[in-house]
Write a protein that holds these residues in place. Structure first.
Motif, PDB file in Angstrom:
ATOM      1  N   ALA A   1      -5.676   1.651   0.519  1.00 43.74           N
ATOM      2  CA  ALA A   1      -4.754   1.190  -0.522  1.00 43.74           C
ATOM      3  C   ALA A   1      -3.689   2.243  -0.803  1.00 43.74           C
ATOM      4  N   VAL A   2      -4.082   3.510  -0.858  1.00 43.80           N
ATOM      5  CA  VAL A   2      -3.108   4.589  -1.093  1.00 43.80           C
ATOM      6  C   VAL A   2      -2.109   4.660   0.053  1.00 43.80           C
ATOM      7  N   LEU A   3      -2.604   4.593   1.275  1.00 42.82           N
ATOM      8  CA  LEU A   3      -1.716   4.655   2.438  1.00 42.82           C
ATOM      9  C   LEU A   3      -0.787   3.443   2.493  1.00 42.82           C
ATOM     10  N   ALA A   4      -1.289   2.273   2.144  1.00 44.85           N
ATOM     11  CA  ALA A   4      -0.449   1.074   2.140  1.00 44.85           C
ATOM     12  C   ALA A   4       0.645   1.176   1.079  1.00 44.85           C
ATOM     13  N   SER A   5       0.310   1.733  -0.093  1.00 46.02           N
ATOM     14  CA  SER A   5       1.333   1.870  -1.139  1.00 46.02           C
ATOM     15  C   SER A   5       2.401   2.887  -0.733  1.00 46.02           C
ATOM     16  N   ARG A   6       2.017   3.926   0.005  1.00 42.84           N
ATOM     17  CA  ARG A   6       2.999   4.889   0.505  1.00 42.84           C
ATOM     18  C   ARG A   6       3.942   4.228   1.496  1.00 42.84           C
ATOM     19  N   ASP A   7       3.403   3.387   2.361  1.00 45.73           N
ATOM     20  CA  ASP A   7       4.227   2.675   3.332  1.00 45.73           C
ATOM     21  C   ASP A   7       5.225   1.753   2.625  1.00 45.73           C
ATOM     22  N   LYS A   8       4.783   1.106   1.542  1.00 37.79           N
ATOM     23  CA  LYS A   8       5.684   0.203   0.794  1.00 37.79           C
ATOM     24  C   LYS A   8       6.792   0.997   0.134  1.00 37.79           C
ATOM     25  N   LYS A   9       6.465   2.176  -0.396  1.00 37.53           N
ATOM     26  CA  LYS A   9       7.484   3.015  -1.028  1.00 37.53           C
ATOM     27  C   LYS A   9       8.508   3.495  -0.009  1.00 37.53           C
ATOM     28  N   LYS A  10       8.042   3.883   1.175  1.00 35.20           N
ATOM     29  CA  LYS A  10       8.953   4.316   2.228  1.00 35.20           C
ATOM     30  C   LYS A  10       9.867   3.175   2.651  1.00 35.20           C
ATOM     31  N   ALA A  11       9.345   1.975   2.720  1.00 36.37           N
ATOM     32  CA  ALA A  11      10.124   0.824   3.142  1.00 36.37           C
ATOM     33  C   ALA A  11      11.194   0.478   2.097  1.00 36.37           C
ATOM     34  N   VAL A  12      10.854   0.637   0.817  1.00 38.90           N
ATOM     35  CA  VAL A  12      11.808   0.351  -0.257  1.00 38.90           C
ATOM     36  C   VAL A  12      12.916   1.410  -0.281  1.00 38.90           C
ATOM     37  N   ASN A  13      12.561   2.671  -0.066  1.00 38.87           N
ATOM     38  CA  ASN A  13      13.517   3.767  -0.105  1.00 38.87           C
ATOM     39  C   ASN A  13      14.409   3.838   1.140  1.00 38.87           C
ATOM     40  N   ALA A  14      13.985   3.171   2.202  1.00 35.09           N
ATOM     41  CA  ALA A  14      14.755   3.265   3.447  1.00 35.09           C
ATOM     42  C   ALA A  14      15.975   2.398   3.461  1.00 35.09           C
TER      43      ALA A  14
END
Length: 177
Positions: A164-177
């Motif tokens: 869950a932590v890793l998935a939330s990091r991926d979502k944040k990276k996708a939003v910031n990109a």
């Protein structure tokens, strides 16, 4: 000359010991495993595949069942490696933790239900033969299984949280990109 005779006897003796062990498996463990696999398959047919799978789908909603009962039943009914297919009943975010729990259940289940992972049986029997000198082999199998339930629950919960932590990091990276 005496050395060569002893070397030759030892060489042939090694293969004789292997052949004796192999024959022991063919007359002992192999028929047991085949009978257990037939029984489990018959039980699934009697209960009905739809009922078994429906029950599994309901159980996946509860974390404690998702990482204890489901891996145990998957290993018991489907054996290794088919037990991983029960992951299809889980949400995507739970699949990694289910896999981790199921992999960890494949060792402790063998002490009482050797058909679940017959390749692991030989490791268990090696440990059990030493334990049999001081205790009951069934007692060892039960303790091994109970410890396994605790371990797979902990591993399942931790892996679910890490995923869950890793998935939330991926979502944040996708939003910031």
């Amino acid at each position: 000359m005496d050395f060569l005779v002893k070397l030759s006897d030892g060489f042939i003796g090694m293969f004789q010991a292997g052949a004796d062990t192999f024959m022991g498996f063919l007359t002992g463990i192999v028929p047991l495993l085949i009978t257990l696999i037939l029984f489990v398959n018959a039980l699934i047919k009697i209960i009905g595949e739809d009922r078994v799978f429906g029950f599994m789908q309901v159980c996946t909603k509860f974390m404690i069942l998702r990482y204890t009962l489901i891996p145990f039943l998957a290993c018991f009914f489907l054996t290794n490696p088919m037990c991983y297919t029960f992951g299809r009943f889980l949400k995507e975010e739970h699949k990694a933790a289910y896999y981790d729990s199921t992999v960890s259940m494949l060792h402790p289940i063998v002490g009482l239900f050797p058909h679940a992972n017959s390749a692991e049986l030989f490791v268990f029997l090696g440990v059990a033969s030493g334990y049999a000198q001081v205790g009951n082999q069934s007692e060892l199998g039960l303790r091994y299984l109970l410890a396994g339930f605790v371990i797979i629950l902990i591993r399942g919960i931790l892996t679910e949280r890490i995923a869950a932590v890793l998935a939330s990091r991926d979502k944040k990276k996708a939003v910031n990109a």
